[in-house]
Design an enzyme around this catalytic site. Structure first.
Site, PDB file in Angstrom:
ATOM      1  N   ASP A   1      -7.595   4.651  -2.183  1.00 19.99           N
ATOM      2  CA  ASP A   1      -6.170   4.782  -2.472  1.00 19.99           C
ATOM      3  C   ASP A   1      -5.992   5.055  -3.967  1.00 19.99           C
ATOM      4  O   ASP A   1      -6.943   5.337  -4.690  1.00 19.99           O
ATOM      5  CB  ASP A   1      -5.434   3.519  -2.022  1.00 19.99           C
ATOM      6  CG  ASP A   1      -4.012   3.794  -1.556  1.00 19.99           C
ATOM      7  OD1 ASP A   1      -3.300   4.534  -2.257  1.00 19.99           O
ATOM      8  OD2 ASP A   1      -3.607   3.272  -0.504  1.00 19.99           O
TER       9      ASP A   1
ATOM     10  N   ASP B   1      -0.564  11.836   0.716  1.00 20.04           N
ATOM     11  CA  ASP B   1       0.463  10.825   0.896  1.00 20.04           C
ATOM     12  C   ASP B   1       1.783  11.286   0.266  1.00 20.04           C
ATOM     13  O   ASP B   1       1.808  12.138  -0.622  1.00 20.04           O
ATOM     14  CB  ASP B   1       0.002   9.517   0.259  1.00 20.04           C
ATOM     15  CG  ASP B   1       0.762   8.313   0.788  1.00 20.04           C
ATOM     16  OD1 ASP B   1       1.461   8.445   1.806  1.00 20.04           O
ATOM     17  OD2 ASP B   1       0.645   7.225   0.189  1.00 20.04           O
TER      18      ASP B   1
ATOM     19  N   GLU C   1       6.612  13.884   2.455  1.00 23.13           N
ATOM     20  CA  GLU C   1       7.866  14.233   3.147  1.00 23.13           C
ATOM     21  C   GLU C   1       8.647  15.382   2.476  1.00 23.13           C
ATOM     22  O   GLU C   1       9.269  16.157   3.241  1.00 23.13           O
ATOM     23  CB  GLU C   1       8.770  12.983   3.241  1.00 23.13           C
ATOM     24  CG  GLU C   1       8.228  11.889   4.122  1.00 23.13           C
ATOM     25  CD  GLU C   1       7.126  11.083   3.435  1.00 23.13           C
ATOM     26  OE1 GLU C   1       6.311  10.483   4.149  1.00 23.13           O
ATOM     27  OE2 GLU C   1       7.080  11.068   2.196  1.00 23.13           O
TER      28      GLU C   1
ATOM     29  N   GLU D   1       8.547  12.303  -0.460  1.00 19.23           N
ATOM     30  CA  GLU D   1       9.218  11.010  -0.415  1.00 19.23           C
ATOM     31  C   GLU D   1      10.528  11.030  -1.189  1.00 19.23           C
ATOM     32  O   GLU D   1      11.537  10.485  -0.743  1.00 19.23           O
ATOM     33  CB  GLU D   1       8.299   9.909  -0.942  1.00 19.23           C
ATOM     34  CG  GLU D   1       8.963   8.548  -0.869  1.00 19.23           C
ATOM     35  CD  GLU D   1       7.996   7.403  -1.008  1.00 19.23           C
ATOM     36  OE1 GLU D   1       8.018   6.757  -2.055  1.00 19.23           O
ATOM     37  OE2 GLU D   1       7.225   7.163  -0.066  1.00 19.23           O
TER      38      GLU D   1
ATOM     39  N   ARG E   1       1.084  12.129   6.484  1.00 20.14           N
ATOM     40  CA  ARG E   1       2.099  11.435   7.267  1.00 20.14           C
ATOM     41  C   ARG E   1       3.353  12.278   7.491  1.00 20.14           C
ATOM     42  O   ARG E   1       4.293  11.812   8.147  1.00 20.14           O
ATOM     43  CB  ARG E   1       2.478  10.118   6.605  1.00 20.14           C
ATOM     44  CG  ARG E   1       3.319  10.213   5.352  1.00 20.14           C
ATOM     45  CD  ARG E   1       3.570   8.833   4.742  1.00 20.14           C
ATOM     46  NE  ARG E   1       4.578   8.891   3.696  1.00 20.14           N
ATOM     47  CZ  ARG E   1       4.888   7.860   2.904  1.00 20.14           C
ATOM     48  NH1 ARG E   1       4.252   6.715   3.046  1.00 20.14           N
ATOM     49  NH2 ARG E   1       5.833   7.979   1.978  1.00 20.14           N
TER      50      ARG E   1
ATOM     51  N   ASP F   1       4.327   3.514   7.028  1.00 22.46           N
ATOM     52  CA  ASP F   1       4.158   2.143   6.550  1.00 22.46           C
ATOM     53  C   ASP F   1       4.748   1.134   7.524  1.00 22.46           C
ATOM     54  O   ASP F   1       5.755   0.457   7.250  1.00 22.46           O
ATOM     55  CB  ASP F   1       4.800   1.997   5.177  1.00 22.46           C
ATOM     56  CG  ASP F   1       4.107   2.854   4.127  1.00 22.46           C
ATOM     57  OD1 ASP F   1       2.937   3.227   4.342  1.00 22.46           O
ATOM     58  OD2 ASP F   1       4.740   3.152   3.100  1.00 22.46           O
TER      59      ASP F   1
ATOM     60  N   HIS G   1      -5.842  -0.285   7.925  1.00 22.99           N
ATOM     61  CA  HIS G   1      -5.376  -0.042   6.556  1.00 22.99           C
ATOM     62  C   HIS G   1      -4.163  -0.933   6.303  1.00 22.99           C
ATOM     63  O   HIS G   1      -3.322  -1.105   7.185  1.00 22.99           O
ATOM     64  CB  HIS G   1      -4.986   1.426   6.368  1.00 22.99           C
ATOM     65  CG  HIS G   1      -4.477   1.743   4.990  1.00 22.99           C
ATOM     66  ND1 HIS G   1      -5.304   1.800   3.895  1.00 22.99           N
ATOM     67  CD2 HIS G   1      -3.226   2.014   4.534  1.00 22.99           C
ATOM     68  CE1 HIS G   1      -4.590   2.100   2.812  1.00 22.99           C
ATOM     69  NE2 HIS G   1      -3.327   2.231   3.175  1.00 22.99           N
TER      70      HIS G   1
END
Length: 819
Positions: free
Chosen positions: A306, A419, A422, A424, A470, A487, A546
């Site tokens: 990560d 990660d 989107e 985000e 994701r 999440d 995870h």
């Protein structure tokens, strides 16, 4: 934003249709493009209708004053060279494909409707129209325009609707108005209407799909007003949709994934166990963790790093995109050392470049970031710091970002985790090279996956990429994307939503949807929850615990009991490698989901159209995850017209009933279809140890299934072009039962030889064949006409037959049963 009302009607020809837009009138119809497309002129625009294949019709509306927008971000296939058969029925025009899918153009009142084999599918209600209303916020910083565009359809009153991407909403999504705006939801549990991965897709229980082929943000309204309407709403873009049909559920999904692209084969190691947490702070911690797996003799195939790999702190370092040498002093050697242990290294990356990061000045100077209204690199604040976002639509940004992945691949990184894709945080005032934030928001993750795939293949042209993300869009499967469900809260409620999310996404082409096993968000130390989640994960596309690091996600750091039970689950995951790898092939070749709803078995059983308490893992394994604490028994529906055997006890259960079964802590309820062949491998600690020269083959005999054929695929587990080059083998297993005679044939088909290091296809095999449900010791057993010594177990009612199987031979096993 926009509403999407999917109107899907499956009735017979006598149905009374609701007229669409009352002000739309028919003007003319013309056969264009050498007969491959029909243009329907109306008073307010032009319909372009073409058969994309025998089972797909694409319809586009171009309003007067607008130009045709041809670009699709979802569709990758070219239209079939087939042409419509054009005919008339009274005043109606029929456009028919060879498979019996047809569109009916009713001139007055104007109407477009769709049928498959003379069964009504759906029709436009108002069809395309514009809607004016007060501006309304969809999400923070993203405001829907005053005027939006809609396409509206009719629905039958009883059809169940699926789709819209990943949502925690149960199976039947009818009655919901769903935003089409990829957005993270931290700590969700049993309900979330808006999550990371939305798609403009509606799937009907009447076995058809409507795919709205348009990327900008919007809404999908699945009859939220209860007026039997389905509406797609968007701020801009194409007015194009595809109607997709098929004879079976598998046909429908196969046709959709032919349209939008098949998922490539993943590396075999992707089916193994991942070591992952948020996150490993140092090289020493990574090496210690993997050593602990080896010490505890728990299989592991990959480790995920990560965001600490590029910085000491969570905030202020995102965008460094290079190893932080204070914590990772020799990353190249670390990656090499892990590789010698057959452990792959996967790195997290994000599209955000913080103004405090080491790459900020370079990113600004090279003009790789999205812009503000005056052309400067756009910056804004979010949780991790002040940031810009890479403009992957700008050739400069794409090349710069791609080069980073190529360089990391060159040092041995074999997988990437994308990660926050989107994205985000993505303010609507940001401008990308090809359009506004609203126009590219939902496809950013999709196109990012494409970029990572291209970079990975550039560095290693014959090595299968691994891309964990994701957020994406329709068709993201063709870029090898492996999505996860975001999440999720580390609670029983978080676990309860996961089967539904995975099943829904598999129906929409994203067959590798999975969850953070054990749950991600929060610091809930619950060993029962953890174990049950991992046991469910055995029958998930990806096995990847995870979590936030306050409570360990790795089994090696859990209590002795949790570790023992998790170890057993992981061992079973590895034993199923031959079966699971064949599921990967079936998905690649035919679009079949790995996890399948039970209504795929019984499409006419209305009682199970929203059922998710059990599901099929591939064709022959029925799984019922345990989703509640301290549960001692649960009800399971067993599909009819089949007999099912308990995987662990061999108990026989007749299908077509709901049965209460007792639970135990060692496993979740798992059953095998009568007549199935289930190949297993010996216990291994890493997928690199898989050897297809030894095989444990289970056949589940029952008189209710007298004839069975199963085929299983394998290759070397890593090459991109194994199928294209013929570097694979297929094992074909056939069972025939008649009278008191049971005959089994083992064949290797598509026999092609391929040498790579120590790999040879096909291989001679030592097969331990176990036949289940043999009630009495057989009178005789012959292999290739010769009697052999076998072992019959009177308690388990199983028959063990050792077989030496030369690749060039067909083995014939004849069993004379006692009546």
């Amino acid at each position: 934003m926009k509403q999407i009302i999917l109107v899907i009607t499956v009735v017979f020809l006598s149905v009374t249709l609701t007229a669409q837009n009352a002000e739309r009138t028919f003007v003319n119809a013309e056969n264009i493009n050498n007969g491959s497309q029909v243009a329907i002129e109306t008073n307010d625009g032009l319909y372009l209708i073409r058969p994309f294949s025998f089972h797909i019709i694409e319809t586009t509306f171009v309003p007067h004053g607008e130009m045709l927008k041809k670009e699709s971000h979802a569709v990758t296939s070219e239209p079939n060279t087939t042409k419509f058969e054009i005919s008339k029925r009274g005043e109606d025009i029929l456009l028919t494909t060879k498979a019996g899918l047809y569109a009916v153009i009713t001139k007055s009142p104007f109407q477009i409707s769709y049928y498959y084999k003379d069964k009504f599918i759906t029709s436009e209600k108002r069809g395309y129209y514009k809607s004016t209303h007060q501006p309304m916020a969809m999400v923070k910083d993203n405001i829907i325009a005053k005027e939006t565009e809609k396409i509206e359809f009719n629905l039958t009153k009883d059809e169940v609707l699926y789709g819209g991407g990943a949502r925690a909403l149960g199976m039947n999504r009818r009655g919901h108005r769903l935003p089409l705006f990829n957005r993270a939801h931290y700590g969700y549990e049993t309900e979330s209407k808006l999550m990371n991965f939305t798609m403009p897709i509606v799937v009907s229980s009447n076995k058809y799909m409507i795919h709205f082929d348009n990327a900008p943000i919007g809404y999908l309204d699945l009859d939220s007003k209860g007026d039997n309407s389905l509406t797609y709403e968007t701020v801009s873009g194409r007015k194009t949709y595809q109607v997709i049909v098929g004879n079976t559920w598998y046909n429908v999904i196969d046709n959709y994934t032919k349209l939008t692209g098949k998922q490539p084969m993943l590396p075999r190691w992707a089916l193994g166990n991942f070591s992952s947490r948020f996150g490993y702070h140092s090289q020493e911690e990574v090496e210690m963790t993997i050593a602990k797996f080896k010490e505890e003799d728990i299989p592991v195939d990959a480790v995920i790093l990560d965001l600490y790999w590029f910085g000491k702190d969570i905030k202020g370092t995102m965008g460094n995109l290079e190893f932080y040498k204070d914590s990772f002093p020799n990353p190249i050697q670390m990656i090499k050392d892990l590789a010698t242990k057959n452990v792959e290294t996967i790195l997290i990356t994000e599209p955000f470049i913080l103004s405090t990061s080491k790459k900020w000045d370079e990113a600004v100077n090279k003009e790789v970031l999205a812009k503000d209204s005056v052309g400067n690199s756009a910056t804004y604040d979010f949780y991790f710091g002040n940031t810009g976002i890479v403009d992957i639509y700008n050739p400069k940004g794409k090349a710069w970002f791609k080069n980073i992945y190529t360089e990391l691949s060159d040092i041995g990184v074999n997988g990437f985790w994308g990660d926050l894709g989107e994205p985000e945080v993505h303010p609507n005032w940001i401008q990308h090279h090809t359009g506004s934030a609203a126009e590219v928001h939902n496809i950013y993750g999709h196109d990012w996956a494409k970029l990572v795939q291209e970079a990975s293949l550039k560095a290693n042209p014959n090595r299968r990429p691994f891309i964990l993300m994701r957020a994406g869009y329709s068709g993201s499967q063709r870029y090898g994307m492996v999505p996860w469900s975001g999440d999720v809260n580390r609670t029983w409620g978080g676990l309860q939503s996961q089967p539904k999310i995975a099943l829904q996404m598999g129906m929409q082409g994203m067959a590798y949807m999975h969850s953070d096993l054990g749950g991600f968000a929060g610091y809930n130390l619950d060993d029962e929850l953890y174990v049950r989640w991992l046991q469910y994960g055995v029958f998930n596309p990806i096995f990847r615990p995870h979590a936030q690091e306050g409570v360990p996600s790795e089994p090696v750091f859990r209590s002795d009991k949790a570790k023992r039970l998790a170890k057993s689950a992981i061992a079973m995951r590895y034993r199923m490698l031959p079966y699971n790898y064949n599921l990967m092939y079936q998905n690649h070749a035919f679009g079949k989901p790995l996890m399948r709803p039970l209504f795929f078995e019984e499409p006419n059983n209305t009682n199970i159209l929203d059922y998710s308490k059990a599901y099929l893992w591939g064709n022959d394994i029925l799984v019922s995850p345990v989703l509640e604490a301290k549960k001692r028994a649960q009800d399971i529906y067993f599909p009819k017209d089949n007999v099912w055997f308990d995987f662990y006890t061999n108990e026989k259960i007749i299908g077509g009933q709901t049965k209460t079964v007792r639970l135990n802590e060692n496993s979740i309820p798992t059953y095998v279809r009568a007549g199935a062949f289930i190949p297993l491998t010996k216990p291994i600690s890493n997928t690199s140890e898989y050897d297809n020269s030894t095989l444990e083959l289970h056949y589940y005999f029952d008189t209710s299934s007298p004839e069975t054929v199963r085929t299983f695929y394998t290759d070397n587990g890593k090459d991109v072009n194994s199928i294209k080059n013929g570097d694979y083998e297929m094992m074909n297993f056939i069972a025939e039962y008649k009278g008191s005679n049971l005959k089994l044939n083992l064949k290797q088909i598509y026999v092609l030889r391929y040498t790579d290091e120590n790999t040879l296809f096909p291989k001679d095999k030592a097969v331990d064949l176990r036949v289940h449900n043999i009630q009495n010791a057989p009178k005789s057993v012959k292999v290739d006409g010769k009697k052999v010594n076998v072992k019959w177990n009177s308690e388990t009612k199983t028959l063990d037959i050792p077989i030496g199987w030369k690749a060039s031979e067909t083995k014939e096993i004849k069993i004379k049963l006692k009546r």
